[in-house]
Design an enzyme around this catalytic site. Structure first.
Site, PDB file in Angstrom:
ATOM      1  N   ASP A 191      22.726  18.558   6.590  1.00  0.00           N
ATOM      2  CA  ASP A 191      22.876  17.110   6.753  1.00  0.00           C
ATOM      3  C   ASP A 191      24.319  16.678   6.488  1.00  0.00           C
ATOM      4  O   ASP A 191      24.892  16.990   5.445  1.00  0.00           O
ATOM      5  CB  ASP A 191      21.921  16.369   5.808  1.00  0.00           C
ATOM      6  CG  ASP A 191      20.462  16.754   6.053  1.00  0.00           C
ATOM      7  OD1 ASP A 191      20.193  17.474   7.036  1.00  0.00           O
ATOM      8  OD2 ASP A 191      19.608  16.335   5.263  1.00  0.00           O
ATOM      9  N   ASP A 202      26.067  23.862   5.366  1.00  0.00           N
ATOM     10  CA  ASP A 202      25.219  22.745   4.987  1.00  0.00           C
ATOM     11  C   ASP A 202      24.605  22.151   6.267  1.00  0.00           C
ATOM     12  O   ASP A 202      25.144  22.339   7.353  1.00  0.00           O
ATOM     13  CB  ASP A 202      26.115  21.739   4.260  1.00  0.00           C
ATOM     14  CG  ASP A 202      25.420  20.468   3.871  1.00  0.00           C
ATOM     15  OD1 ASP A 202      24.224  20.521   3.524  1.00  0.00           O
ATOM     16  OD2 ASP A 202      26.091  19.403   3.900  1.00  0.00           O
ATOM     17  N   ASP A 207      29.718  18.744   3.265  1.00  0.00           N
ATOM     18  CA  ASP A 207      30.340  17.415   3.217  1.00  0.00           C
ATOM     19  C   ASP A 207      30.250  16.762   1.840  1.00  0.00           C
ATOM     20  O   ASP A 207      30.658  15.624   1.681  1.00  0.00           O
ATOM     21  CB  ASP A 207      29.684  16.505   4.271  1.00  0.00           C
ATOM     22  CG  ASP A 207      28.238  16.210   3.966  1.00  0.00           C
ATOM     23  OD1 ASP A 207      27.542  17.108   3.432  1.00  0.00           O
ATOM     24  OD2 ASP A 207      27.792  15.084   4.247  1.00  0.00           O
TER      25      ASP A 207
HETATM   26 MG   LIG Z   1      25.479  17.507   3.461  1.00  0.00          MG
END
Ligand SMILES: [Mg+2]
Length: 135
Positions: free
Chosen positions: A10, A8, A128
């Site tokens: 961001d 991922d 996240d």
């Molecule tokens: Mg993310």
């Protein structure tokens, strides 16, 4: 068979701002340690590195292309300086409410990895959000 780390962007490589949109260089902030550790992964393991990111509305008025690419390119160039080069980058541009199968946790952008060429059992997603875990 090739193993993949689906990474991922961001919140993992760069800090996700409160408005979730990195649309100017000033908002670009690297996550501490990312160069050291991703550099180590790149040089010491045989994982393919694949970026998978949702960029809500990229290319629309709410998130024009020209506001996205300077930060994206700077990130890629900085990582490249540490030997981190992505084998592929998959960007979904839809909004959550469209519920497109290309958007994480959907896998429609990733079907090329569903083959005997890839060892998905030993591949991982690093993210996240709950949608990364679901992916
Ligand atoms: Mg993310």
């Amino acid at each position: 068979m090739k193993k993949v780390l689906f990474i991922d962007r961001d919140g993992v490589l760069i800090v996700e701002p409160v408005d979730h949109q990195i649309d100017e260089l000033q908002k670009l902030e690297f996550i501490p340690g990312i160069f050291t550790w991703l550099g180590k992964i790149a040089s010491e393991t045989d994982y393919e590195l694949v970026m998978v990111t949702n960029q809500d509305g990229l290319g629309t008025k709410s998130f024009p292309e020209e506001n996205f690419w300077p930060a994206q390119n700077k990130l890629l160039k900085a990582l490249e300086g540490e030997g981190v080069v992505f084998n592929a980058i998959h960007i979904d541009r839809s909004f959550a409410e469209e519920k497109l199968p290309t958007r994480k946790p959907g896998t429609a952008m990733l079907t090329k990895y569903f083959s005997e060429e890839y060892d998905l059992k030993n591949s991982y997603v690093i993210g996240d959000r709950i949608t990364d875990i679901q992916l």
